[in-house]
Motif scaffolding. Structure first.
Motif, PDB file in Angstrom:
ATOM      1  N   TYR A  85       0.849  -1.199   0.000  1.00  0.00           N
ATOM      2  CA  TYR A  85       0.000   0.000   0.000  1.00  0.00           C
ATOM      3  C   TYR A  85       0.881   1.246   0.000  1.00  0.00           C
ATOM      4  O   TYR A  85       2.089   1.191   0.260  1.00  0.00           O
ATOM      5  N   VAL A  86       0.255   2.363  -0.309  1.00  0.00           N
ATOM      6  CA  VAL A  86       0.917   3.674  -0.301  1.00  0.00           C
ATOM      7  C   VAL A  86       0.221   4.534   0.747  1.00  0.00           C
ATOM      8  O   VAL A  86      -1.007   4.625   0.777  1.00  0.00           O
ATOM      9  N   ILE A  87       1.009   5.172   1.614  1.00  0.00           N
ATOM     10  CA  ILE A  87       0.453   6.051   2.629  1.00  0.00           C
ATOM     11  C   ILE A  87       1.115   7.418   2.528  1.00  0.00           C
ATOM     12  O   ILE A  87       2.319   7.530   2.305  1.00  0.00           O
ATOM     13  N   SER A  88       0.305   8.447   2.680  1.00  0.00           N
ATOM     14  CA  SER A  88       0.826   9.815   2.687  1.00  0.00           C
ATOM     15  C   SER A  88       0.379  10.527   3.948  1.00  0.00           C
ATOM     16  O   SER A  88      -0.688  10.253   4.494  1.00  0.00           O
ATOM     17  N   SER A  89       1.233  11.436   4.395  1.00  0.00           N
ATOM     18  CA  SER A  89       0.843  12.361   5.450  1.00  0.00           C
ATOM     19  C   SER A  89       1.419  13.730   5.089  1.00  0.00           C
ATOM     20  O   SER A  89       1.936  13.923   3.984  1.00  0.00           O
ATOM     21  N   LYS A  90       1.312  14.663   6.022  1.00  0.00           N
ATOM     22  CA  LYS A  90       1.605  16.051   5.683  1.00  0.00           C
ATOM     23  C   LYS A  90       2.433  16.711   6.770  1.00  0.00           C
ATOM     24  O   LYS A  90       2.465  16.248   7.909  1.00  0.00           O
ATOM     25  N   VAL A  91       3.101  17.801   6.383  1.00  0.00           N
ATOM     26  CA  VAL A  91       3.899  18.590   7.311  1.00  0.00           C
ATOM     27  C   VAL A  91       3.514  20.056   7.170  1.00  0.00           C
ATOM     28  O   VAL A  91       2.944  20.466   6.159  1.00  0.00           O
ATOM     29  N   GLY A  92       3.861  20.833   8.199  1.00  0.00           N
ATOM     30  CA  GLY A  92       3.553  22.257   8.180  1.00  0.00           C
ATOM     31  C   GLY A  92       2.779  22.708   9.391  1.00  0.00           C
ATOM     32  O   GLY A  92       2.796  23.883   9.758  1.00  0.00           O
ATOM     33  N   TYR A 146       3.331  15.561   1.910  1.00  0.00           N
ATOM     34  CA  TYR A 146       2.868  16.814   1.340  1.00  0.00           C
ATOM     35  C   TYR A 146       3.108  17.963   2.317  1.00  0.00           C
ATOM     36  O   TYR A 146       2.944  17.790   3.533  1.00  0.00           O
ATOM     37  N   LEU A 147       3.441  19.144   1.806  1.00  0.00           N
ATOM     38  CA  LEU A 147       3.302  20.362   2.589  1.00  0.00           C
ATOM     39  C   LEU A 147       1.807  20.665   2.678  1.00  0.00           C
ATOM     40  O   LEU A 147       1.100  20.610   1.675  1.00  0.00           O
ATOM     41  N   HIS A 148       1.342  20.987   3.885  1.00  0.00           N
ATOM     42  CA  HIS A 148      -0.091  21.111   4.117  1.00  0.00           C
ATOM     43  C   HIS A 148      -0.500  22.582   4.200  1.00  0.00           C
ATOM     44  O   HIS A 148      -0.152  23.280   5.141  1.00  0.00           O
ATOM     45  N   ASP A 149      -1.223  23.048   3.193  1.00  0.00           N
ATOM     46  CA  ASP A 149      -1.805  24.400   3.178  1.00  0.00           C
ATOM     47  C   ASP A 149      -0.786  25.514   3.437  1.00  0.00           C
ATOM     48  O   ASP A 149      -0.963  26.341   4.343  1.00  0.00           O
ATOM     49  N   PRO A 150       0.266  25.609   2.631  1.00  0.00           N
ATOM     50  CA  PRO A 150       1.249  26.670   2.867  1.00  0.00           C
ATOM     51  C   PRO A 150       0.850  28.012   2.249  1.00  0.00           C
ATOM     52  O   PRO A 150       1.716  28.816   1.884  1.00  0.00           O
ATOM     53  N   ASP A 151      -0.434  28.295   2.134  1.00  0.00           N
ATOM     54  CA  ASP A 151      -0.932  29.500   1.454  1.00  0.00           C
ATOM     55  C   ASP A 151      -0.226  30.773   1.910  1.00  0.00           C
ATOM     56  O   ASP A 151       0.120  31.620   1.087  1.00  0.00           O
ATOM     57  N   ASP A 152      -0.062  30.932   3.208  1.00  0.00           N
ATOM     58  CA  ASP A 152       0.526  32.157   3.757  1.00  0.00           C
ATOM     59  C   ASP A 152       2.006  32.001   4.085  1.00  0.00           C
ATOM     60  O   ASP A 152       2.578  32.848   4.790  1.00  0.00           O
ATOM     61  N   HIS A 153       2.612  30.935   3.567  1.00  0.00           N
ATOM     62  CA  HIS A 153       3.990  30.626   3.955  1.00  0.00           C
ATOM     63  C   HIS A 153       4.841  30.241   2.745  1.00  0.00           C
ATOM     64  O   HIS A 153       5.713  29.381   2.850  1.00  0.00           O
ATOM     65  N   TRP A 154       4.590  30.882   1.590  1.00  0.00           N
ATOM     66  CA  TRP A 154       5.281  30.465   0.372  1.00  0.00           C
ATOM     67  C   TRP A 154       6.799  30.453   0.540  1.00  0.00           C
ATOM     68  O   TRP A 154       7.465  29.477   0.210  1.00  0.00           O
ATOM     69  N   ARG A 155       7.350  31.523   1.050  1.00  0.00           N
ATOM     70  CA  ARG A 155       8.806  31.632   1.071  1.00  0.00           C
ATOM     71  C   ARG A 155       9.442  30.546   1.924  1.00  0.00           C
ATOM     72  O   ARG A 155      10.380  29.875   1.500  1.00  0.00           O
ATOM     73  N   GLN A 156       8.945  30.335   3.138  1.00  0.00           N
ATOM     74  CA  GLN A 156       9.528  29.306   3.990  1.00  0.00           C
ATOM     75  C   GLN A 156       9.267  27.919   3.418  1.00  0.00           C
ATOM     76  O   GLN A 156      10.147  27.050   3.441  1.00  0.00           O
TER      77      GLN A 156
END
Length: 334
Positions: A85-92, A146-156
């Motif tokens: 199986y393949v599993i994904s999670s997120k950071v941020g 995945y990076l999770h919802d970095p809408d307000d954090h593009w640069r970092q």
């Protein structure tokens, strides 16, 4: 008309990573007690039924239930062969002790708020987040991060988090890296300007919103990268075969004109012998860059319903008819 039983066949690989996703993915937000309590046994049964139906892609995040989804999904998968199986999670969003708890989480999950979320797309934050996810799941590795919802954090996110993930991919710690968001314009930038292999696109390539045709979908094709489609029901309006006033669209009360458009699409679907819900699940696959549709699933019944919707093949001419009536953009590939 339905797909054959082996409905979870591979649509394609994620970029050049060697990972392949089943067409239908298990979204783990609901087993994190999204909006309501989901008992442990319901969460376990949902994963078991998904597995028996052929689903082999499972997605979660620390955000979902302040770690509850990761814990439950890891427990349900722990005894299964890891390479099956393949599993994904997120950071941020790091989970840190909450110094002012009020008793229940304030971001839609019915869990105690002993922890709270802290935005952090630094290299150290990425490494710490993955380490804590592995501890919560009890697994030895993640396949996609995945990076999770970095809408307000593009640069970092672009300058620190993505290079950190690329290093982990280079070391073989993870197989693929990407970004998950509810907007498409910044996802396109990640595909064009960073080392991302895949993006999770929520709500921007659906029967009611095809704005991803302006940016992220052509970017994915141009750079040979992949798209996982989520939010295909636009938070509720398309999850009903007969849309009505008072339902939600993109997490708000649906405007009257959007409801009317959804109703018109539903009527065309019915005329073709289909349903709005089945069409909503199938629609993202009209674009070649879409490798998978991931749906939230919380109970065995919910899984079976989603599997049935996915198995229903769109009637010939449905997309062309919707486009001819002005209910889909003229550049939707049909």
């Amino acid at each position: 008309m339905t797909r054959p039983q082996e409905h979870a066949r591979h649509r394609g690989s994620i970029a050049d990573t060697g990972l392949e996703l089943t067409e239908l993915g298990f979204g783990g937000s609901v087993i994190g007690n999204l909006y309501r309590v989901s008992p442990d046994e319901d969460a376990a049964a949902a994963v078991d039924v998904a597995w028996n139906a052929g689903i082999r892609y499972f997605d979660t995040a620390p955000h979902y239930g302040l770690g509850l989804s990761e814990h439950r999904l890891g427990l349900a998968l722990r005894e299964r062969r890891r390479d099956s199986y393949v599993i994904s999670s997120k950071v941020g969003r790091l989970l840190v002790p909450n110094e002012v708890p009020r008793g229940v989480d304030s971001e839609g999950f019915v869990v105690r708020d002993d922890l709270c979320r802290q935005w952090d797309f630094s290299r150290d934050g990425v490494l710490r987040s993955i380490e804590e996810t592995l501890r919560r799941t009890g697994l030895d590795r993640l396949d996609i991060v995945y990076l999770h919802d970095p809408d307000d954090h593009w640069r970092q996110a672009a300058d620190h988090a993505m290079p950190a993930l690329a290093d982990l991919r280079g070391q073989g710690v993870v197989s693929a890296i990407g970004v998950g968001m509810n907007q498409s314009a910044m996802l396109a930038r990640f595909l064009r300007e960073t080392a991302a292999d895949v993006v999770m696109l929520a709500g921007r390539y659906t029967l009611l919103d095809q704005s991803a045709l302006d940016d992220v979908l052509p970017a994915a094709q141009e750079h040979g990268k992949s798209v996982v489609a989520a939010g295909v029901f636009n938070s509720g309006l398309l999850a009903h075969d007969r849309p009505a006033q008072g339902m939600t669209y993109d997490y708000r009360a649906a405007p009257a004109q959007i409801v009317a458009r959804a109703q018109a699409i539903a009527e065309v679907c019915e005329w073709h012998g289909s349903s709005l819900r089945a069409a909503a699940v199938s629609f993202p696959f009209t674009h070649a860059a879409v490798a998978n549709v991931t749906l939230g699933m919380g109970t065995a019944a919910h899984v079976l319903q989603n599997v049935d919707l996915h198995r229903q093949v769109p009637p010939p001419g449905l997309w062309a008819d919707l486009r001819a009536r002005g209910l889909l953009r003229r550049d939707v590939p049909v």
